[in-house]
Scaffold this active site. Structure first.
Site, PDB file in Angstrom:
ATOM      1  N   LEU A  33      10.483  -4.531  -1.793  1.00 24.32           N
ATOM      2  CA  LEU A  33       9.958  -3.291  -1.157  1.00 24.32           C
ATOM      3  C   LEU A  33       9.237  -2.753  -2.368  1.00 24.32           C
ATOM      4  CD1 LEU A  33      12.996  -1.574   0.565  1.00 24.32           C
ATOM      5  CD2 LEU A  33      11.403  -3.274   1.320  1.00 24.32           C
ATOM      6  N   GLU A  35       5.710   0.730  -2.696  1.00 21.46           N
ATOM      7  CA  GLU A  35       5.526   2.180  -1.997  1.00 21.46           C
ATOM      8  C   GLU A  35       5.008   1.818  -0.456  1.00 21.46           C
ATOM      9  OE1 GLU A  35       3.769   4.751  -4.871  1.00 21.46           O
ATOM     10  OE2 GLU A  35       4.680   3.599  -6.211  1.00 21.46           O
ATOM     11  N   GLY A  36       4.256   0.910  -0.264  1.00 19.38           N
ATOM     12  CA  GLY A  36       3.872   0.647   1.113  1.00 19.38           C
ATOM     13  C   GLY A  36       4.848   0.663   2.170  1.00 19.38           C
ATOM     14  N   HIS A  37       5.841  -0.192   1.927  1.00 22.60           N
ATOM     15  CA  HIS A  37       7.134  -0.176   2.830  1.00 22.60           C
ATOM     16  C   HIS A  37       7.574   1.127   2.868  1.00 22.60           C
ATOM     17  CE1 HIS A  37       7.313  -4.625   1.182  1.00 22.60           C
ATOM     18  NE2 HIS A  37       6.984  -4.645   2.427  1.00 22.60           N
ATOM     19  N   MET A 185      -1.133  -2.681  -2.182  1.00 18.58           N
ATOM     20  CA  MET A 185       0.181  -3.060  -2.624  1.00 18.58           C
ATOM     21  C   MET A 185       0.798  -4.151  -1.692  1.00 18.58           C
ATOM     22  SD  MET A 185       2.186   0.691  -3.330  1.00 18.58           S
ATOM     23  CE  MET A 185       1.411   1.737  -4.499  1.00 18.58           C
ATOM     24  N   ARG A 188       3.420  -9.806  -2.573  1.00 14.80           N
ATOM     25  CA  ARG A 188       2.916 -10.978  -3.366  1.00 14.80           C
ATOM     26  C   ARG A 188       1.950 -10.558  -4.441  1.00 14.80           C
ATOM     27  NH1 ARG A 188       2.459 -12.927   2.601  1.00 14.80           N
ATOM     28  NH2 ARG A 188       3.565 -14.821   2.565  1.00 14.80           N
TER      29      ARG A 188
HETATM   30  P1  AMP Z   1       5.915  -7.434   4.556  1.00 11.58           P
HETATM   31  O1  AMP Z   1       7.380  -7.032   4.139  1.00 11.58           O
HETATM   32  O2  AMP Z   1       5.005  -7.814   3.812  1.00 11.58           O
HETATM   33  O3  AMP Z   1       5.981  -8.281   5.969  1.00 11.58           O
HETATM   34  O4  AMP Z   1       5.324  -5.809   5.234  1.00 11.58           O
HETATM   35  C1  AMP Z   1       6.271  -5.206   6.062  1.00 11.58           C
HETATM   36  C2  AMP Z   1       5.441  -3.955   6.598  1.00 11.58           C
HETATM   37  O5  AMP Z   1       4.885  -3.178   5.626  1.00 11.58           O
HETATM   38  C3  AMP Z   1       4.267  -4.524   7.502  1.00 11.58           C
HETATM   39  O6  AMP Z   1       4.123  -3.638   8.450  1.00 11.58           O
HETATM   40  C4  AMP Z   1       3.139  -4.249   6.440  1.00 11.58           C
HETATM   41  O7  AMP Z   1       1.994  -4.014   6.995  1.00 11.58           O
HETATM   42  C5  AMP Z   1       3.604  -2.965   5.594  1.00 11.58           C
HETATM   43  N1  AMP Z   1       2.563  -2.909   4.386  1.00 11.58           N
HETATM   44  C6  AMP Z   1       2.836  -4.076   3.504  1.00 11.58           C
HETATM   45  N2  AMP Z   1       2.037  -3.643   2.531  1.00 11.58           N
HETATM   46  C7  AMP Z   1       1.494  -2.298   2.784  1.00 11.58           C
HETATM   47  C8  AMP Z   1       0.823  -1.432   1.991  1.00 11.58           C
HETATM   48  N3  AMP Z   1       0.197  -1.552   0.825  1.00 11.58           N
HETATM   49  N4  AMP Z   1       0.654   0.112   2.588  1.00 11.58           N
HETATM   50  C9  AMP Z   1       1.174   0.082   3.790  1.00 11.58           C
HETATM   51  N5  AMP Z   1       1.887  -0.738   4.397  1.00 11.58           N
HETATM   52  C10 AMP Z   1       2.145  -1.987   3.992  1.00 11.58           C
END
Ligand code: AMP
Length: 288
Positions: A33, A35-37, A185, A188
């Site tokens: 995780l 900050e985006g999450h 963010m 990866r």
């Molecule tokens: P992931 O864990 O990469 O599958 O992402 C899970 C959720 O977090 C998805 O809805 C992504 O679009 C969202 N997410 C990933 N990175 C960001 C970010 N930088 N800002 C906002 N949401 C994000």
């Protein structure tokens, strides 16, 4: 916060909450995780009584040669961050809980939107996303599910399946959170060397250049795409895979910006594939 690893336990916790009349917000993730999450959790926290987060690295959405095996993981850290952000139930199933026979016979096939832009370079990716999200929506039965605009095509795909299959969950879109230099963010980003990390900020700089051009009245997609390409390729460590001006609902490339549009790009920094996008509208010239 409770961490649950089985569908049965999660369902029984959710049944309790629902019998108390609580609304449920759902944040699906692959973990590691950032900050985006956590911004998705914050939005869910504001609007729903109970917040459920899932952490599941979904094998179905990775193609051959992609980073499924090495996808970053740190459950302890994720639990701490989720707890602090206000998650009530953390669902962390193993692959055998989600796919007991190792595979699923049933897949959600999305149609054209899954084949364009990202879909051209990641065949099967959006079917994998659609399948796991349909399954998770069915397990969680949330009122609202929160997704980031960072993965704009994924968001459009999810909206499409929810509408086509009447999945009965409201999809909420949250803004992309960025590092101070503009890099979106992403879990990866951990793969990047310090040199690649510095260079990777060129992706957002490129996208912003296109926004500025559009603001000045440039509506031709090829011009906007070239502007992004120029900035990105001036960084020797970056390789542009695609940059496309697309319709935000269908992700079809548009030759000219005549209404809301998105410029989406995928860039390799060494082995690491990064995606980003930005909304543009020539009419107002402002990011949407
Ligand atoms: P992931 O864990 O990469 O599958 O992402 C899970 C959720 O977090 C998805 O809805 C992504 O679009 C969202 N997410 C990933 N990175 C960001 C970010 N930088 N800002 C906002 N949401 C994000």
């Amino acid at each position: 916060m409770k961490t649950l690893t089985t569908i049965a336990l999660l369902r029984s916790e959710l049944a309790k909450a629902r019998s108390n009349g609580e609304s449920v917000g759902f944040v699906p993730t692959m973990g590691f995780l950032h900050e985006g999450h956590l911004s998705l959790v914050e939005a869910a926290r504001k609007e729903c009584d109970l917040v459920v987060m899932s952490i599941f690295v979904n094998p179905l959405q990775f193609g051959p040669g992609e980073d499924f095996e090495r996808y970053p993981k740190d459950l302890q850290r994720d639990q701490d961050l989720a707890l602090n952000a206000g998650v009530d139930l953390l669902f962390h199933p193993g692959p055998s809980e989600m796919y007991p026979k190792g595979v699923t016979q049933t897949k959600v096939e999305v149609g054209r939107i899954a084949e364009v832009t990202e879909g051209r370079y990641r065949p099967g990716h959006f079917a994998g996303v659609a399948t796991v999200c349909t399954k998770l929506f069915s397990i969680v039965g949330a009122d609202c599910a929160y997704f980031g605009k960072k993965d704009a095509q994924q968001l459009a795909v999810i909206r499409q399946i929810v509408s086509d299959l009447d999945l009965g969950v409201r999809i909420m879109a949250c803004e992309t959170l960025r590092e101070p230099d503009g890099l979106a963010m992403s879990s990866r980003n951990k793969y990047l060397t310090s040199e690649q990390r510095k260079e990777a900020s060129a992706i957002y700089r490129g996208l912003q250049t296109a926004v500025r051009l559009a603001r000045k009245g440039e509506a031709r997609s090829d011009q906007l795409e070239s502007a992004v390409a120029e900035v990105v390729t001036s960084s020797p460590g970056l390789e542009l895979q695609y940059v496309e001006v697309v319709d935000p609902d269908t992700f079809e490339r548009v030759p000219e910006v005549r209404g809301p549009a998105i410029i989406a790009a995928a860039v390799f920094a060494g082995e690491t594939r990064l995606i980003d996008n930005i909304a543009i509208d020539v009419g107002t010239g402002q990011p949407a």
